[in-house]
Structure formats: structure tokens, C-alpha cells
Design a protein around this motif. Structure first.
Motif, mmCIF file in Angstrom:
data_model
loop_
_atom_site.group_PDB
_atom_site.id
_atom_site.type_symbol
_atom_site.label_atom_id
_atom_site.label_comp_id
_atom_site.label_asym_id
_atom_site.label_seq_id
_atom_site.Cartn_x
_atom_site.Cartn_y
_atom_site.Cartn_z
ATOM 1 N N ALA A 96 0.858 -1.195 0.000
ATOM 2 C CA ALA A 96 0.000 0.000 0.000
ATOM 3 C C ALA A 96 0.888 1.237 0.000
ATOM 4 C CB ALA A 96 -0.899 0.010 1.229
ATOM 5 N N HIS A 121 -6.221 3.347 0.344
ATOM 6 C CA HIS A 121 -5.682 2.504 1.418
ATOM 7 C C HIS A 121 -5.240 3.439 2.548
ATOM 8 C CE1 HIS A 121 -3.881 -1.709 2.235
ATOM 9 N NE2 HIS A 121 -3.719 -1.018 3.344
ATOM 10 N N ASN A 129 -9.755 -0.155 0.521
ATOM 11 C CA ASN A 129 -9.209 -1.234 1.313
ATOM 12 C C ASN A 129 -9.757 -1.137 2.730
ATOM 13 O OD1 ASN A 129 -7.144 -3.421 1.863
ATOM 14 N ND2 ASN A 129 -6.574 -1.930 3.415
#
Ligand code: GBH
Length: 446
Positions: A23, A126, A170
Motif C-alpha cells: 500500500a 488505502h 481497502n
């Protein structure tokens, strides 16, 4: 020690995708370079006492400068796909204008991955929300959902050509609940009302962005990634069974139910009405539009007993079990059980395991990292996925978390999840035993 699957496993077929994941905030560093704006995680890291050892994301794995070497590393591991995320504060300024330098970074990275024949799985969010949006209430403010759509519009229009699969978010659970209710992630607020309202706005942003992504990137798959825990009652007592059900509703069903069934869990209306968000007419239709896939991140299970005040409380497993370095129980059977249960409870779209992995106390010795616990963990969990597929769950891919050790949020750099070891002094990457074992499994397919 190896990772192996039964000879005729569907996971060894050419249409099953194996990958590694990362990420943006956890690996990129360079958080003031080329016009990148401040994110809520920069602010959180700068707040004393929030991140272990005062670690921050200013250097991380310096991936922003070492991306070419990292693409080589990914390719060397023999994977089919790479899952990454885009940093919103790199792509767009406060007025909604594109940041050309930020775009150029992701464009060159995605092109390099495609040139290697790798599939690209890209997550739009994310957790690195631009700080200027948090200053206006962040995800508790409904407006943020509309700003996300603008960002999704830009990202998918400019980068869609090189992306096989888009995930809007996410783990909404972590972004909303850990961030706005438990306060252990950015922005560090502690109100259940805020947490659930933030979650609703994240799900709304997902739904609002879907048609935009499909229009701009018609050849990509579009979905969302949820983290899921398998929850067990601490005992057979009715009150502990109830506690587990409440926990499961708050962590899992609160997110998957609106997406797939168009409503929030009925149980919560009765037992925790203050844990339900304000929903405007039409929101749930937007949220429950069809998706091409559902991503699932799985790490561990938990055990809950009844508590008079909070209804549930985490307790340790009473059996002798093994834990990783971050204190999470290793429970591969919980993984297949969870997948099989969800498949009974919902009409699931095709599933991808978008993260799975272990934090181990890895030590580099004579240029080698012996992470046998991680090899065993991966072997157990990859076989658990195989069991779920055998039981009829439609799972199309598996991504190990993570490509390399990185910034583990509130744990800073103290916890290592990588298949590759990162020396944070020199930024040298070394493939661990688990990386070699993963590669061996993948190359055995050909
Ligand atoms: C993932 O989240 C993240 O996507 C990834 O960035 C991260 O590096 C990786 O896992 C490893 O942590 O409810 O307070 O007891 C992890 C999912 C779900 C793990 C919630 C911790 C319990 C926290 N997390 N879980 S709490």
C-alpha cells in the motif's frame, strides 16, 4: 520447508492469480516530494504517542525512488499480479486539479509492471486521506464521498489503461472504525457514532464511484476489499454465543451486508442502535450496485465472551495455539470456515484473497532470513483457500501480504510482514525463505 498444494488443486491452474500486495503509505516514503500533500497518516505519525517509537512514513521503503528495482523484485518472485494502492494526496491538489508529477509516478510504475506481463490490481484508497479533507470532518462529512468520486474520476481516466482491477477501498472497517471509533489509526477519533457514519460514507463513496470507474476504465474489473475476522464464542454459554454474534455483526456483516444485500444488520437495530449511521433515501441502492469481485483480507480469528457493558470482549483462545509476532492467533481452519460460511450467507461475487500474511520476528543472519513460521503460515492458509474452493467458494486469486517489510501503521517498523526483508538503514531488500518458498510454488505450475 515448502508451500505445496494437492496435485490437482484448481489454484495451480493457469486462470488462478497469485500475487503480492503493498500500500502507498506503507512503502513509498517521499511524502513531501513532487507536490504530494499531507495525509492524515502524516499528521497521525507526528502526534506523540500514536505510532510506536515515533516512526513515520517519510522514508518507509523509499519505493517512490526505488520502484524500478521493486518491479524487478516482484517479477523475480514469479507472481502473476501485483496489488498496490494510489496515494490520493499525490494525485490531486486541494482544488481538485491533477498533480502531473504524481500521475507520472504511477503511470511509469504501471507501465513497467505491464511490460513484465504482470496483472495490476490497484486500490484507490488505502487510508491516506488528504489532511485538508480531514480538516473539514473527514469521512464523517458526507461531502468527502463526493470528493472521492472526483479523485476516482481522475485516477481511472488517467491510469485506467494499465489497470486490470480497481478496488475502491481497502478495509472500510479499519479506515472508519479503527480511525474514528477506536482511535488507534488516523485520524484518531473515539466515537462509535463517528465510526459508523464514516463507514457509511466510505461505502457510499464506493457506490458513487462505481459507474465513474466503469465508464473510464471499461476493460477493468471493479470491486472493494473488506477485512474479515472469523469470530468464535469463548464458550458454549448462550451469552458468549450472543457476544460473538454482535462482534461478527459489527466487524463483518456491517460492511458486507449493505454491499451485497442492501441493508445494515437487523441485529444492530435492536441491540446497538447507536452503532447505526444516518442513511439518506437511496443510499443503500447506490451502495449495493453489482461489483465484479469482492476482495477479502484475512489474518486471524478472535474469541469473544459476553460483557455486561460492552456486550462483547476479546479473550484468548483457551486451547494451546500458536501466535505470530504481532500476537495474532494462527488459525488457517478459521479462514476456510469463514469463506464457506459467507458463501452460505450471501450470494457472493467472485472472490479474491487480496491480503493474507504473518508478522514474524525475522532476523537477518549471514545474508539469510529464516522465517519458517511464515512459510508454515502461508502453506496453511493457501491450503485453507484450496479447501474453500473445494467446498464451492468461487475464489479467483490470492495475494500475500506483503511484498516486503514496511510501515505497519500504529506498530511503525517494529512488525515485519514481508516476503522480502528490508534493511531500513540501507534500503536493501533480501528475499526471505518465505519468498523463495512462494516462488517455488508458483514456478512449479509451469
Ligand atoms: C491489513 O489490515 C492492512 O490492509 C494492511 O495495510 C496491514 O499492513 C496488514 O493488514 C497487517 O496488519 O479490532 O482493534 O482489535 C489488517 C486488518 C483488522 C487487523 C482488525 C487487526 C484487529 C484490530 N486488521 N484487526 S482491533
Amino acid at each position: 520447508m515448502t508451500i505445496s498444494l494437492p496435485k490437482h488443486s484448481k489454484m495451480l491452474a493457469p486462470d488462478f492469480t497469485f500475487g503480492v500486495a503493498t500500500a502507498s503509505f506503507q512503502i513509498e516514503g517521499a511524502n513531501t516530494a513532487d507536490g504530494r500533500l499531507t495525509s492524515i497518516w502524516d499528521t497521525f505519525c507526528a502526534t506523540p504517542g500514536k505510532v510506536l517509537n515515533g516512526d513515520d512514513g517519510s522514508m518507509a521503503c523509499d519505493h517512490y525512488h526505488r520502484w524500478e528495482e521493486d518491479v524487478e523484485l516482484i517479477n523475480h518472485l514469479g507472481v502473476d499480479a501485483y496489488r498496490l494502492s494510489i496515494a490520493w494526496p499525490r494525485l490531486m491538489d486541494e482544488k481538485g486539479q491533477a498533480n502531473e508529477k504524481g500521475l507520472a509516478f504511477y503511470r511509469q510504475l504501471l507501465k513497467a509492471l505491464k511490460a513484465k506481463g504482470l496483472k495490476t490490481f490497484v486500490t484507490l484508497y488505502h487510508w491516506d486521506l488528504p489532511q485538508y479533507l480531514e480538516d473539514r470532518g473527514g469521512w464523517v462529512n458526507r461531502e468527502t464521498a463526493y470528493r472521492f468520486v472526483e479523485y476516482a474520476e481522475l485516477a481511472t481516466k488517467e491510469l485506467g489503461e494499465w489497470v486490470d482491477s480497481w478496488a475502491t477501498f481497502n478495509e472500510p472497517f479499519c479506515a472508519a472504525i479503527l480511525g474514528y471509533e477506536y482511535g488507534i489509526h488516523a485520524p484518531g477519533l473515539t466515537s462509535p457514532r463517528f465510526g459508523r457514519q464514516a463507514a457509511h460514507h466510505i461505502l457510499l463513496a464506493h457506490g458513487l464511484a462505481l459507474p465513474v470507474i466503469r465508464k473510464n476504465s471499461p476493460n477493468s474489473q471493479v470491486g472493494i476489499v473488506l477485512n474479515m475476522n472469523q469470530t468464535y464464542p469463548a464458550s458454549t454459554k448462550a451469552e458468549d454465543q450472543f457476544a460473538a454474534l454482535v462482534r461478527e455483526s459489527l466487524d463483518n456483516h456491517f460492511f458486507i451486508e449493505p454491499l451485497l444485500s442492501g441493508h445494515y444488520p437487523k441485529l444492530l437495530e435492536k441491540v446497538l442502535p447507536d452503532h447505526l449511521p444516518t442513511v439518506l433515501p437511496g443510499d443503500l441502492d447506490i451502495i449495493s450496485q453489482p461489483i465484479d469481485f469482492l476482495g477479502m483480507n484475512f489474518y486471524t480469528c478472535n474469541h469473544n465472551e459476553y460483557d455486561d457493558e460492552t456486550l462483547f470482549r476479546d479473550v484468548k483462545n483457551t486451547q494451546e495455539v500458536e501466535y505470530t509476532d504481532i500476537g495474532w492467533e494462527i488459525a488457517p481452519q478459521a479462514f476456510s470456515e469463514l469463506l464457506i460460511n459467507l458463501n452460505k450467507q450471501y450470494d457472493l461475487p467472485p472472490m479474491y484473497i487480496t491480503e493474507n500474511g504473518a508478522a514474524c520476528a525475522d532476523i537477518m543472519e549471514n545474508g539469510e532470513v529464516n522465517d519458517d513460521q511464515r512459510v508454515r503460515y502461508l502453506n496453511g492458509h493457501i491450503n485453507a483457500v484450496n479447501d474453500a474452493i473445494e467446498a464451492g467458494v468461487d475464489i479467483r486469486g490470492y495475494f500475500a501480504w506483503s511484498l516486503m517489510d514496511n510501515f505497519e501503521w500504529a506498530e511503525g517498523y517494529s512488525k515485519r510482514f514481508g516476503l522480502c526483508y528490508v534493511d531500513y538503514e540501507t534500503q536493501k531488500r533480501t528475499i526471505k525463505r518465505s519468498g523463495h518458498a512462494y516462488k517455488a510454488l508458483l514456478t512449479s505450475r509451469k
